[in-house]
Design a protein around this motif. Structure first.
Motif, short mmCIF file in Angstrom:
data_model
loop_
_atom_site.label_atom_id
_atom_site.label_comp_id
_atom_site.label_asym_id
_atom_site.label_seq_id
_atom_site.Cartn_x
_atom_site.Cartn_y
_atom_site.Cartn_z
N PHE A 1 72.25 9.09 37.67
CA PHE A 1 71.20 8.95 36.50
C PHE A 1 70.03 10.34 36.52
CE2 PHE A 1 68.23 7.03 39.65
CZ PHE A 1 67.07 7.46 39.08
N TRP A 2 69.77 10.59 37.74
CA TRP A 2 68.75 11.39 37.74
C TRP A 2 68.79 12.85 37.60
CZ3 TRP A 2 68.67 14.70 42.24
CH2 TRP A 2 69.62 14.21 43.34
N ARG A 3 69.85 13.13 37.30
CA ARG A 3 69.99 14.47 36.71
C ARG A 3 71.23 14.80 35.95
NH1 ARG A 3 72.39 16.72 42.48
NH2 ARG A 3 74.16 15.41 42.66
N GLY A 4 71.16 15.61 35.06
CA GLY A 4 72.22 16.10 34.02
C GLY A 4 71.91 15.90 32.44
N HIS A 5 73.03 16.09 31.82
CA HIS A 5 72.68 15.97 30.25
C HIS A 5 72.88 14.60 29.65
CE1 HIS A 5 72.78 20.54 29.05
NE2 HIS A 5 72.71 20.27 30.42
N LEU B 1 59.22 6.45 40.18
CA LEU B 1 59.85 7.49 39.68
C LEU B 1 59.16 8.21 38.65
CD1 LEU B 1 63.39 5.86 39.12
CD2 LEU B 1 62.53 7.08 41.42
N ARG B 2 59.00 9.35 38.71
CA ARG B 2 58.38 10.29 37.67
C ARG B 2 59.31 11.34 37.21
NH1 ARG B 2 52.62 12.32 39.33
NH2 ARG B 2 52.37 10.14 38.63
N GLY B 3 59.32 11.43 35.81
CA GLY B 3 60.53 12.38 35.34
C GLY B 3 60.24 12.67 33.95
N LYS B 4 61.31 13.42 33.40
CA LYS B 4 61.22 13.88 32.05
C LYS B 4 62.52 14.14 31.31
CE LYS B 4 60.11 18.93 32.59
NZ LYS B 4 59.35 19.97 32.04
N ILE B 5 62.81 13.90 29.95
CA ILE B 5 64.07 14.37 29.41
C ILE B 5 63.54 15.68 28.28
CG2 ILE B 5 65.82 13.93 27.79
CD1 ILE B 5 65.33 10.92 29.06
N ASP B 6 64.18 16.68 28.62
CA ASP B 6 63.82 17.82 27.89
C ASP B 6 65.04 17.87 26.54
OD1 ASP B 6 61.56 19.08 28.84
OD2 ASP B 6 62.71 19.55 30.73
N ARG B 7 64.60 18.54 25.52
CA ARG B 7 65.43 18.71 24.42
C ARG B 7 66.38 19.94 24.77
NH1 ARG B 7 64.56 17.56 18.25
NH2 ARG B 7 66.46 18.07 17.38
N ARG B 8 67.49 20.02 24.54
CA ARG B 8 68.31 21.49 24.78
C ARG B 8 69.28 21.28 23.59
NH1 ARG B 8 69.74 24.28 29.91
NH2 ARG B 8 67.48 23.63 30.40
N GLU B 9 69.06 21.94 22.52
CA GLU B 9 70.01 21.82 21.42
C GLU B 9 70.30 20.41 20.87
OE1 GLU B 9 73.40 24.29 21.81
OE2 GLU B 9 72.26 26.24 22.14
N ARG C 1 65.54 15.19 34.20
CA ARG C 1 65.34 15.55 35.45
C ARG C 1 64.02 14.78 36.13
NH1 ARG C 1 65.65 20.51 33.01
NH2 ARG C 1 67.06 22.11 34.11
N LEU C 2 64.26 14.20 37.41
CA LEU C 2 63.31 13.65 38.01
C LEU C 2 62.16 14.77 38.83
CD1 LEU C 2 64.58 10.49 40.07
CD2 LEU C 2 63.40 10.56 38.08
N THR C 3 61.00 14.52 38.51
CA THR C 3 60.15 15.68 39.19
C THR C 3 59.24 14.92 40.27
OG1 THR C 3 58.39 14.77 37.55
CG2 THR C 3 59.50 16.47 36.79
N GLU C 4 59.15 13.64 40.68
CA GLU C 4 58.55 13.04 41.91
C GLU C 4 59.13 11.86 41.95
OE1 GLU C 4 54.33 13.66 42.85
OE2 GLU C 4 54.27 11.74 42.14
N VAL C 5 59.33 11.44 43.48
CA VAL C 5 59.76 10.15 43.82
C VAL C 5 58.75 9.79 45.09
CG1 VAL C 5 61.51 8.69 44.79
CG2 VAL C 5 62.20 10.48 43.15
#
Length: 378
Positions: free
Chosen positions: A73-77, A129-137, A143-147
């Motif tokens: 879950f914590w990385r990918g599209h 858990l701290r993270g974000k979901i960026d828009r790419r097309e 991406r998780l930024t901190e655990v």
């Protein structure tokens, strides 16, 4: 694993939304369009498995013609995710989630006992858990930024590098491996049962199918024939045939390439299930979702749809009993509802969801004033 609180900004209608104090059995009230369903869906979005192209996040991998593989879950599209950003903007979705994780849930993931130094006597693990979901097309990129585990920094991304348990003395590989195993264990641990639970006509198929209301008959039929997953069918069958529900014995028939789900009730008359009314269809589909899920957290949108007070009580009772069984999943249930009958149960923590100033979504504890506004007595 349980969600105790979360903050999200930028997912669909959710702007600067914070939910705190979640209990093992929680329920969300609110007007239509207040954002109740999005509270459940954002958790499923965060924790569901993602996809990644063979050469990771290079620009060449973004085309649909490039094969993708499943990742934790914590990385990918997240493919086709572009419409889930607040007001169609390019701003990232940011989130923080605080989990309560039982020691037994992580017991087999730490071969070098690295977690022992992070334990707090008499308490489960608190994983933030701290993270974000960026828009790419048309995709979202997770991406998780901190655990943090019990307030100890477990993972942090900064300036293109990642730190893994930087205050621990074990080798870098060992530290990274244990944190990744912990994160991997949270993948697909939130399951949302959608409000769309009406059966439809289905052509009989020999192919494997995913569970959905539109393919429910084929899915349940496959469960009944499966050596490995027969217990799922048996669980649904036992619930439906029990004196508690009293819906009847289930079976299947294929006519003119159409697959029909049949029930034979106490009158010993066998009929198509869609002739039994929309409420019975709702129950059958809802029980299938419950039986199929191995997720630690199961979230149900409007379990009361088309159901009498009796069946509303029975559905909530099944979910409650599953949570109370320490040997079973789920560990937590989250519900949205427009039913005061379900909401007024003493074993559910109630929350009120509303839009403020037409933008921010506010979630707070439910009050008597909220009840009067949502369920006025004439």
């Amino acid at each position: 694993m349980k969600v105790r609180e979360f903050h999200v900004d930028g997912y669909r209608s959710l702007k600067q939304t914070r939910v705190t104090g979640l209990k093992t059995k929680s329920i969300f009230h609110g007007d239509n369009g207040s954002g109740k369903s999005n509270l459940l869906l954002v958790l499923e979005t965060i924790f569901r498995s993602k996809q990644i192209a063979p050469n990771h996040f290079s620009e060449e991998a973004l085309g649909e013609e490039i094969p993708r593989r499943s990742t934790p879950f914590w990385r990918g599209h997240i493919a086709g995710f572009d419409e889930n950003f607040y007001m169609g903007k390019d701003d990232p979705i940011t989130f923080e989630v605080l989990l309560q994780v039982e020691r037994g849930f992580l017991a087999d993931l730490d071969e070098e006992n690295i977690l022992v130094s992070l334990e707090e006597e008499g308490h489960d693990y608190r994983v933030k858990l701290r993270g974000k979901i960026d828009r790419r097309e048309n995709d979202g990129v997770m991406r998780l930024t901190e655990v943090k585990i019990n307030n100890h920094l477990a993972m942090q991304q900064r300036q293109g590098s990642t730190d893994w348990l930087p205050d621990h003395g074990a080798s870098i590989d060992a530290r990274q491996q244990v944190v990744e195993r912990i994160l991997d264990a949270f993948t697909d641990q939130v399951r949302v049962v959608p409000a769309s639970r009406y059966l439809s006509e289905e052509v009989y198929s020999t192919n494997e199918v995913m569970l959905s209301s539109g393919r429910y008959k084929n899915w349940l039929h496959k469960m009944s024939l499966s050596r490995d997953r027969y217990q799922i069918f048996k669980r649904v069958k036992n619930w439906l045939e029990s004196e508690t529900f009293g819906i009847g014995e289930v079976s299947f028939v294929v006519e003119n390439d159409r697959l029909e789900l049949m029930v034979e009730d106490t009158c010993k008359y066998r009929m198509r299930v869609d002739h039994k009314g929309s409420g019975i269809q709702q129950i059958i589909v809802l029980l299938g979702f419950i039986a199929e899920s191995n997720a630690a957290i199961i979230a149900v949108e409007e379990p009361e749809l088309n159901l009498s007070f009796k069946y509303q009580d029975l559905i909530v009772r099944i979910l409650r009993e599953l949570v109370d069984d320490s040997n079973d999943t789920p560990h937590q249930i989250l519900l949205t509802t427009h039913s005061d009958h379900i909401g007024s149960r003493g074993d559910l923590q109630r929350y009120h969801v509303e839009k403020k100033n037409g933008t921010d979504t506010v979630v707070r504890h439910f009050t008597d004033e909220d009840r009067q506004a949502l369920f006025p007595r004439r």
